[in-house]
Design a protein around this motif. Structure first.
Motif, short mmCIF file in Angstrom:
data_model
loop_
_atom_site.label_atom_id
_atom_site.label_comp_id
_atom_site.label_asym_id
_atom_site.label_seq_id
_atom_site.Cartn_x
_atom_site.Cartn_y
_atom_site.Cartn_z
N ILE A 166 0.85 -0.97 -0.12
CA ILE A 166 0.07 -0.02 0.01
C ILE A 166 1.07 1.08 -0.09
CG2 ILE A 166 -1.95 1.25 1.35
CD1 ILE A 166 -2.84 -1.38 2.51
N HIS A 167 0.86 2.17 -1.04
CA HIS A 167 1.63 3.29 -1.08
C HIS A 167 0.54 4.47 -1.17
CE1 HIS A 167 5.08 1.10 -2.50
NE2 HIS A 167 4.45 0.35 -3.24
N ILE A 168 1.07 5.31 -0.29
CA ILE A 168 0.45 6.52 -0.26
C ILE A 168 1.31 7.78 -0.37
CG2 ILE A 168 -1.08 7.96 1.58
CD1 ILE A 168 -1.82 5.27 2.84
N TYR A 169 1.18 8.69 -1.17
CA TYR A 169 2.18 9.58 -1.36
C TYR A 169 1.49 10.96 -2.03
CZ TYR A 169 1.35 7.55 -6.20
OH TYR A 169 0.99 6.87 -7.06
N ARG A 170 2.12 12.06 -1.98
CA ARG A 170 1.48 13.29 -2.49
C ARG A 170 3.01 14.18 -3.20
NH1 ARG A 170 1.92 17.62 0.97
NH2 ARG A 170 2.63 17.00 3.13
N PHE A 197 -7.13 11.92 -1.50
CA PHE A 197 -7.42 11.83 -0.07
C PHE A 197 -6.99 13.21 0.60
CE2 PHE A 197 -7.60 7.98 -2.09
CZ PHE A 197 -8.78 7.46 -1.57
N SER A 198 -7.86 13.53 1.68
CA SER A 198 -7.47 14.77 2.49
C SER A 198 -6.41 14.44 3.37
CB SER A 198 -8.58 15.31 3.30
OG SER A 198 -9.65 15.63 2.42
N THR A 199 -6.27 13.20 3.91
CA THR A 199 -5.40 12.55 4.92
C THR A 199 -4.76 11.35 4.33
OG1 THR A 199 -6.74 11.57 6.25
CG2 THR A 199 -6.38 13.88 6.56
N ASP A 200 -3.70 11.07 4.91
CA ASP A 200 -2.84 9.76 4.65
C ASP A 200 -3.63 8.70 5.31
OD1 ASP A 200 -1.87 10.65 7.04
OD2 ASP A 200 0.15 9.91 6.54
#
Length: 85
Positions: free
Chosen positions: A25-29, A53-56
């Motif tokens: 699961i990768h979450i990035y910005r 998404f507003s938050t990770d």
């Protein structure tokens, strides 16, 4: 101008395992953007959610809910020689 070196990874990135299979699961910005969610299988195939998404934490919760609801197999590509019945 932003480039890939400006990418901010979430500390919530993780490996999720179920039924003997795993996905990352990768979450990035990028700076000044919201979070992107991507799930990558062991063959480097990815599923990226539409929108941000507003938050990770929101992104992680969505990934976990979707994987549990649909099953981990829904996020793992079939080998090219495996056919549907």
């Amino acid at each position: 101008m932003n480039d890939e070196h400006d990418l901010i990874d979430s500390p919530l990135n993780q490996t999720y395992t179920a039924n003997g299979r795993s996905v990352e699961i990768h979450i990035y910005r990028m700076p000044n953007t919201s979070w992107t969610l991507e799930v990558v299988d062991d063959q480097n195939n990815s599923t990226v959610w539409d929108g941000e998404f507003s938050t990770d934490k929101e992104a992680l919760d969505t990934a976990l809910e979707d994987i549990k609801a649909e099953g981990i197999e829904a996020f793992i590509a079939r080998p090219p020689n495996q056919h549907l019945h």
